[in-house]
Design a protein around this motif. Sequence first.
Motif, PDB file in Angstrom:
ATOM      1  N   GLU A  86      37.213  -9.098 141.731  1.00 36.41           N
ATOM      2  CA  GLU A  86      36.218  -8.029 141.828  1.00 36.41           C
ATOM      3  C   GLU A  86      36.098  -7.273 140.510  1.00 36.41           C
ATOM      4  N   ALA A  94      34.304  -9.435 137.978  1.00 40.93           N
ATOM      5  CA  ALA A  94      32.898  -9.552 138.375  1.00 40.93           C
ATOM      6  C   ALA A  94      32.106  -8.319 137.991  1.00 40.93           C
ATOM      7  N   VAL A  95      32.653  -7.130 138.239  1.00 40.08           N
ATOM      8  CA  VAL A  95      31.953  -5.895 137.860  1.00 40.08           C
ATOM      9  C   VAL A  95      31.712  -5.875 136.354  1.00 40.08           C
ATOM     10  N   GLU A 149      23.777  -5.948 141.297  1.00 39.48           N
ATOM     11  CA  GLU A 149      24.869  -6.717 141.884  1.00 39.48           C
ATOM     12  C   GLU A 149      26.226  -6.103 141.537  1.00 39.48           C
ATOM     13  N   ILE A 169      29.233  -4.022 144.206  1.00 40.81           N
ATOM     14  CA  ILE A 169      30.685  -4.251 144.218  1.00 40.81           C
ATOM     15  C   ILE A 169      31.416  -2.971 143.830  1.00 40.81           C
ATOM     16  N   ARG A 208      35.740  -6.709 152.235  1.00 41.97           N
ATOM     17  CA  ARG A 208      35.704  -7.276 150.890  1.00 41.97           C
ATOM     18  C   ARG A 208      34.386  -8.009 150.661  1.00 41.97           C
ATOM     19  N   LEU A 266      31.473 -12.378 146.426  1.00 42.52           N
ATOM     20  CA  LEU A 266      31.098 -12.233 145.024  1.00 42.52           C
ATOM     21  C   LEU A 266      30.115 -13.319 144.598  1.00 42.52           C
ATOM     22  N   TYR A 306      30.352 -15.495 138.857  1.00 40.61           N
ATOM     23  CA  TYR A 306      30.366 -14.592 137.705  1.00 40.61           C
ATOM     24  C   TYR A 306      31.097 -15.164 136.493  1.00 40.61           C
TER      25      TYR A 306
END
Length: 306
Positions: A214, A217-218, A229, A233, A293, A296, A299
């Motif tokens: 996570e 990904a952010v 997106e 998250i 959760r 995702l 990414y």
Amino acid sequence: MEWKGVFPAFTTKFTPADELDLPLFGKNLQVQMDAGIDGIILGGSLGEASVLTTSEKETLTKYAVEQAQGSIPVVMNIAEGSTREAVKQAELAAKWGAKGLMLLPPMRYKSDERETAQFFKTVAASTNLPIMIYNNPVDYKVEVTLDIFAQLAEHANIQAVKESTRDVSNVTRMINRFGDRFKILCGVDTLAMEEFVLGADGWVGGLVCAFPAETVAVYKLTKAGRIAEALAIYRWFLPLLELDLHPKLVQYIKLAEQQAGLGSETVRAPRLTLVGEERARILKVIDTALANRPVLPEYKLLEYAD
């Protein structure tokens, strides 16, 4: 050494007998690397550095270097009360295979600007390792001002800052004054996405220890301009990220690691594991997040401009 991307401030894993738990450390590290982190930092405040022996720091650093196999840089934190000891730790870090240093101002003494600058200069002059300055006046009571950074710019191996002033505008101040001379990595979990938008180059994370995918990904989605997106998250993540802002961040984040299957809540005294209402309250935050959760998007292969 590229000071960009996600650098977890690793927790130190202990067995119930209060010894280093290297297998658990290695398990977490592998999951972190699989998620796409860009480096790791050992021996920070989250890593309980103040209660680690030099021998344990050596063991952790050598083990991490061996496990990483050159795929990511291992950075060692230096938080010492004397300049002499900080220089010694820098020498040892290089000997053990670390590829960079994170350097705090002198501990326990509130140095003035001249003393702070001289401390950093002396350590930088003693080593060839690249250095990231940790600027956290909230917790450590010494601010590394723009004028200090102007002095530090003469040292080529002082290359980055862990920006933890809690003032997102400081990202813009640094860029306005120094351009890209210093890479900027956000050091406050709850301000990370905001600082990426303002031009920060990376994230020294805490909750990444429990939620690496996570976190990465952010970072990558934001840098790729896929803001909506990333924001979805990040909004899910925020109650967890707030665990990084408490004096018991070590206990809170280690409990999150345990619940996520990536660690244990065992800490070293004088810290004690959580009990009672406090533990139930923190568990509720963690378990609620785990139950919700997010799925995702892909990414890992995202491209974005530096």
